[in-house]
Design an enzyme around this catalytic site. Structure first.
Site, mmCIF file in Angstrom:
data_model
loop_
_atom_site.group_PDB
_atom_site.id
_atom_site.type_symbol
_atom_site.label_atom_id
_atom_site.label_comp_id
_atom_site.label_asym_id
_atom_site.label_seq_id
_atom_site.Cartn_x
_atom_site.Cartn_y
_atom_site.Cartn_z
ATOM 1 N N ASP A 9 -8.616 -8.927 4.638
ATOM 2 C CA ASP A 9 -8.504 -7.985 5.551
ATOM 3 C C ASP A 9 -9.202 -7.748 6.693
ATOM 4 O O ASP A 9 -10.220 -6.849 6.627
ATOM 5 C CB ASP A 9 -8.248 -6.576 4.665
ATOM 6 C CG ASP A 9 -7.794 -5.421 5.423
ATOM 7 O OD1 ASP A 9 -7.051 -5.726 6.520
ATOM 8 O OD2 ASP A 9 -7.635 -4.295 4.779
ATOM 9 N N GLU A 25 -12.288 -1.848 12.494
ATOM 10 C CA GLU A 25 -12.255 -1.251 11.305
ATOM 11 C C GLU A 25 -13.448 -1.711 10.455
ATOM 12 O O GLU A 25 -14.102 -0.811 9.645
ATOM 13 C CB GLU A 25 -11.007 -1.334 10.608
ATOM 14 C CG GLU A 25 -11.068 -0.878 9.155
ATOM 15 C CD GLU A 25 -9.633 -1.183 8.392
ATOM 16 O OE1 GLU A 25 -8.685 -1.662 8.987
ATOM 17 O OE2 GLU A 25 -9.565 -0.631 7.080
ATOM 18 N N GLU A 38 0.967 -1.177 0.009
ATOM 19 C CA GLU A 38 0.164 -0.189 -0.023
ATOM 20 C C GLU A 38 0.869 1.117 0.090
ATOM 21 O O GLU A 38 0.659 2.126 0.876
ATOM 22 C CB GLU A 38 -0.918 -0.025 1.212
ATOM 23 C CG GLU A 38 -1.905 -1.143 1.103
ATOM 24 C CD GLU A 38 -3.041 -1.173 2.287
ATOM 25 O OE1 GLU A 38 -3.816 -1.825 2.309
ATOM 26 O OE2 GLU A 38 -2.357 -0.639 3.551
HETATM 27 C C1 BDP Z 1 -6.217 -2.182 6.227
HETATM 28 C C2 BDP Z 1 -6.357 -0.705 6.606
HETATM 29 C C3 BDP Z 1 -5.125 0.430 6.602
HETATM 30 C C4 BDP Z 1 -3.887 -0.357 6.989
HETATM 31 C C5 BDP Z 1 -3.646 -1.577 6.478
HETATM 32 C C6 BDP Z 1 -2.519 -2.664 6.917
HETATM 33 O O1 BDP Z 1 -7.211 -0.138 5.967
HETATM 34 O O2 BDP Z 1 -5.574 1.287 7.120
HETATM 35 O O3 BDP Z 1 -2.896 0.420 6.929
HETATM 36 O O4 BDP Z 1 -4.636 -2.630 6.507
HETATM 37 O O5 BDP Z 1 -2.754 -3.530 7.874
HETATM 38 O O6 BDP Z 1 -6.959 -2.783 6.908
HETATM 39 O O7 BDP Z 1 -1.328 -2.345 6.940
#
Ligand code: BDP
Length: 705
Positions: free
Chosen positions: A365, A393, A291
Site C-alpha cells: 500500500d 499518506e 476494505e
Molecule cells: C489505503 C488508504 C485508504 C484507501 C485505500 C484504497 O489508507 O484510505 O481507501 O488505500 O486505496 O492506502 O482503497
C-alpha cells in the site's frame, strides 16, 4: 535581486516577464505575431493561454496575423489546414491523435515556429510545451520536436467525498464545491484544467473510491456535467467512482448481483442517462470487495463478473471500466502481499476490451519503498493501469519534502523479466511489451483548496511529475525536476543544481528515517501519521504493524521466500532468484523478503541492528542537510515561499527524529542491543512515543474511527 511574492497559486504556469534581456529580445524577434487556425473551444483555450502566456512572458500584446506574415511568426494550426509548402516540411505520420510537432522552419527569409498536429488537443499540448520552452529560456532556432503520449489514459484520482473532506487529503478541502455547482463556475476549475492539460493529464475521477452512490443521481450528475463542460476544451475527461451497491441504494432494487437482469438493466439505463448529458464521459472507477466496500463477491460472483457487467453497460458509448486490484480479505490467512495476484491473475485475458485493471505500484500500500506489484509481470493479456499515490499518506503528509517522481521512476524502471531482461514495468504500462490496446496511469491526487493547491510548495512537483511520467513513463525524474524548478522558481544554475540534488535525495531520506532496509507499514494506525510499530490490537491482523515487521527476540522481517509466505513465487524466476538469495537481494528490500537475526551481518560488515540505527540516523542527517541547502537558497527564492519551505523542513526534521527514536526504542525491546555509536540518543522514552494520540489528524475516513 528582488522577487515578486508568489503564493504558489499559479503553479508552474507563472507568466511573469522573462528576466533575461538577451533571451527576451531574441524571443520577441522570433515571435513577432501569431497565426491561429480558427476553431472551437480548444482553439479558444489556446488563444487565451497565448494571450496570457506569450503576452506575459514577452510583456507585450499579442498580435494575431494572417499567414504568411510580414515577419517571424508563431503558427498554430492542424496539419490539415497548413499551406501546402508548410506541409512539405513536416511529417505527421508517426503522431497519434493527441500528439504534436513543434518545428522552426524558414520561408522566404522569415522564420516560422509551427505547432501542428492531427487534432486541436495536440495543438493545446504543443502550446503548453512552447510556453515551457520559453520559461526555460531554451533556443527556438532549429527547433524540431515531436511528441505523442505513450499512455492513453493519464488520470488523476480524487479521493474527494461529497461533503468536501478528502480521504488522505492534506491540503485543504475538495476543490469541487458541490453546493454551488452547476451554476457557479469557480475559476479554480478552469485553472485546474489548464494545469492538467499543461502536463498532458487527460482524465479525472472526481470522487472517492470509497464511493457514495449519490454522485450517480440526477441531482449530482447535473453538477458533474458542468465540470465536464469546463474540462472538455482542455481534453480532460470525467470519470466517476461507481458504488457497486448503487442499484439498491439509489435504484430501489433488492440486489446488486451482477448477473441479475434488473441490475444489468439498471446500469445500462444509468450509462444512457449519463452519456445523454456528458457525451464524452470517461467511465467508471470501481473499488469493490475491498476494505468493506460492496462488490460482486457479496453475491457469490467474481470480480470478473462485476467488471464485465459494467463494461457491457458502457460499451455502446466507448466508456471504460477501471477496476481496482487493491483487494485483500480478513478471511484470507494468506500474506496480504499475495492476495490480489491470486484473485486476478487466473482471469487474465477474460476481461472485456474496455476494461483496465488498476494496480497499485506495490503489493501492499503506497509505502515509502515497495518492490513493484507482481501482477505487472503476470497478466500479459489484460490492460493493467498503474496506480501511484501523489498524496503522501505514508510519506509525511503535506509537510515533508519528498520528491515522488523519484519513487515513480524506480517502480517504472523495475524489471519484471516477463519477456526476458529489460521487460520493465514502464514497458508494461505503456503497452509496448505486449502491444496492449488500452493503457493507463492513475495518480491519487494531492490537490485541495490550499492557496497553492498542494500544501507543501514542493508537492506541486509531484503532481507535475506524475503528469510528465504518465505522458512518457520512460522519462527520468531528474529531467522532470529540472523542468519543474525552472518553470516554478528560477533558471539560476546555482539554484537548480543545489535544489535538484536536494529533491532527488529526498526520497531516500524518507525511506531511511521511516522504513529502512525493507521495513514497511509500521505507521500508526488509521491516520498513518507517524510511527506505530507497536500496534498489534486491531481486529484485522493485516492492519497491524506487527504483522509486517514480525520483530521478536530472534530477529525482524517478513519471510516471503519459500520458507515463509513464498510471495516471491509470484515474480519471474530471475527476480525470485535474485531477491530470494541473501547474497544478491538488494539491502533496500532485505526485510521485505527475509526474516533475519539481529546480528545478521550486512554488506558493510555491521550487524543488522547497527545497520538499522545507522540508516535511521542517516535519514535524520539528510533532512539536516536539506535544511542547510535551503538556507543557502535564500538569494534565489521569494521570501514567502522560502519561509514556507523553511518552516516545513523544520517539521520534517522533528518528525524524522520522532521516527528514528520511536522505532529504534521499540525494536530495542527485542534486540536487547545497544544503539550503534553513530546514532544520536533518543530524545524521549518509548512510553512517551506510544502515548502520542492524534484524534484529528487530517485525511482519515470517518467510518474507520
Ligand atoms: C489505503 C488508504 C485508504 C484507501 C485505500 C484504497 O489508507 O484510505 O481507501 O488505500 O486505496 O492506502 O482503497
Amino acid at each position: 535581486m528582488s522577487f515578486a511574492m508568489s503564493n504558489g497559486y499559479e503553479l508552474w504556469l507563472n507568466y511573469d516577464k522573462i528576466s533575461d534581456d538577451t533571451v527576451l529580445k531574441t524571443y520577441r524577434n522570433q515571435l513577432q505575431s501569431v497565426f491561429m487556425e480558427e476553431g472551437g473551444a480548444t482553439m479558444e483555450a489556446i488563444m487565451m493561454e497565448l494571450e496570457m502566456g506569450l503576452g506575459g512572458l514577452l510583456d507585450r500584446e499579442i498580435r494575431f496575423d494572417s499567414l504568411p506574415s510580414s515577419g517571424n511568426q508563431l503558427v498554430v494550426s492542424k496539419y490539415g489546414s497548413l499551406p501546402k509548402d508548410f506541409k512539405e516540411d513536416i511529417n505527421i505520420d508517426y503522431l497519434n491523435s493527441e500528439g504534436y510537432i513543434i518545428k522552426h522552419i524558414k520561408k522566404s527569409g522569415r522564420g516560422y515556429l509551427v505547432i501542428t498536429g492531427k487534432e486541436d488537443i495536440g495543438l493545446l499540448y504543443g502550446t503548453f510545451h512552447l510556453l515551457r520552452i520559453l520559461k526555460m529560456h531554451q533556443t527556438l532556432e532549429g527547433l524540431n520536436l515531436e511528441e505523442s503520449p505513450k499512455v492513453d489514459i493519464r488520470m488523476l484520482n480524487h479521493w474527494d467525498n461529497l461533503d468536501r473532506t478528502i480521504e488522505r487529503g492534506y491540503s485543504g478541502f475538495s476543490i469541487w464545491n458541490w453546493q454551488t455547482l452547476p451554476d457557479y463556475i469557480d475559476q479554480r476549475y478552469i485553472d485546474y484544467a489548464r494545469a492538467n492539460a499543461s502536463i498532458g493529464i487527460n482524465a479525472t475521477a472526481l470522487t472517492n473510491v470509497n464511493a457514495n452512490a449519490l454522485i450517480l443521481t440526477p441531482q449530482y450528475l447535473e453538477k458533474v456535467q458542468a465540470l465536464a463542460e469546463v474540462f472538455r476544451p482542455y481534453g480532460l475527461k470525467v470519470y466517476l467512482t461507481a458504488r457497486f451497491s448503487a442499484p439498491m441504494e439509489i435504484g430501489g432494487l433488492e440486489t446488486a448481483d451482477p448477473l441479475d437482469q434488473e441490475v444489468i438493466q439498471w446500469w445500462k439505463n444509468k450509462a444512457a442517462e449519463i452519456y445523454k448529458s456528458i457525451p464524452d464521459f470517461g467511465g467508471f472507477l470501481v473499488k469493490a470487495n475491498s476494505e468493506g466496500q460492496p462488490g460482486p463477491q457479496n453475491y457469490g460472483r467474481t470480480h470478473l463478473d462485476g467488471t464485465n457487467m459494467l463494461a457491457d453497460a458502457l460499451t455502446p458509448y466507448k466508456g471504460n471500466v477501471i477496476w481496482r486490484a487493491f483487494v485483500y480479505s480478513e478471511h484470507d490467512a494468506e500474506d496480504r502481499a499475495k492476495q490480489a495476484y491470486s484473485e486476478f491473475v487466473p482471469d487474465d485475458g477474460k476481461y472485456r476490451d474496455n476494461v483496465l485493471i488498476q494496480v497499485k505500484n506495490g503489493p501492499i500500500d503506497f509505502q515509502p519503498r515497495e518492490p513493484f506489484h507482481p501482477m505487472f509481470g503476470a497478466m500479459p493479456n489484460t490492460p493493467l493501469m498503474m496506480e501511484f499515490q501523489i498524496t503522501k499518506e505514508y510519506l509525511g503528509f503535506a509537510t515533508h519534502l519528498v520528491y515522488l517522481p523519484k519513487l515513480f521512476e524506480e517502480v517504472l524502471q523495475s524489471d519484471t523479466y516477463q519477456k526476458g531482461k529489460g521487460s520493465t514495468v514502464a514497458k508494461m504500462v505503456d503497452g509496448s511489451l505486449n502491444t496492449k490496446k488500452l493503457t493507463g496511469m492513475a495518480g491519487v491526487s494531492n490537490i485541495g483548496t490550499d492557496t497553492n493547491w498542494t500544501g507543501h510548495p514542493f508537492g506541486q512537483a509531484d503532481w507535475y511529475g506524475f503528469g510528465r511520467l504518465a505522458w512518457d513513463p520512460s522519462m527520468n525524474s531528474e529531467a522532470i525536476a529540472d523542468e519543474w524548478l525552472r518553470t516554478t522558481f528560477s533558471n539560476d544554475e546555482e539554484f537548480i543544481k543545489s535544489v535538484k540534488k536536494m529533491m532527488l535525495e529526498s526520497r531516500e531520506a524518507v525511506v531511511n528515517y521511516m522504513n529502512p532496509l525493507g521495513l514497511h507499514h509500521i505507521f500508526d494506525t488509521s491516520h498513518h501519521y507517524g510511527p506505530g510499530p507497536w500496534v498489534g490490537n486491531l481486529s484485522r491482523p493485516e492492519w497491524n504493524p506487527v504483522y509486517y515487521h514480525k520483530a521478536d527476540e530472534d530477529g525482524i522481517g517478513f519471510d516471503r521466500t519459500k520458507t515463509g509466505s513464498n510471495a516471491l513465487s509470484q515474480y519471474a524466476p530471475a527476480f525470485e532468484e535474485k531477491f530470494g538469495n541473501l547474497e544478491t537481494c538488494p539491502e533496500e528490500y532485505l526485510l521485505w523478503f527475509h526474516h533475519l537475526p539481529w546480528d545478521y551481518q550486512l554488506k558493510s560488515g555491521r550487524t543488522l541492528w547497527d545497520g538499522l540505527g545507522i540508516k535511521y540516523q542517516q535519514g535524520v542527517d539528510q533532512v539536516k542537510q536539506m535544511i542547510n541547502t535551503w538556507e543557502n537558497m535564500k538569494p534565489y527564492v521569494d521570501e514567502y515561499r522560502h519561509n514556507q519551505v523553511r518552516m516545513l523542513l523544520g517539521i520534517q526534521l522533528k518528525e524524522a527524529k520522532w521516527w528514528r527514536d520511536a522505532c529504534m526504542l521499540y525494536f530495542q525491546t527485542f534486540s536487547k542491543m545497544d544503539f550503534p555509536k553513530e546514532m544520536e540518543s533518543p530524545e524521549n522514552t518509548l512510553e512517551y512515543y506510544k502515548s502520542l494520540k492524534f484524534p484529528y489528524a487530517p485525511g482519515i475516513r470517518p467510518q474507520w474511527d
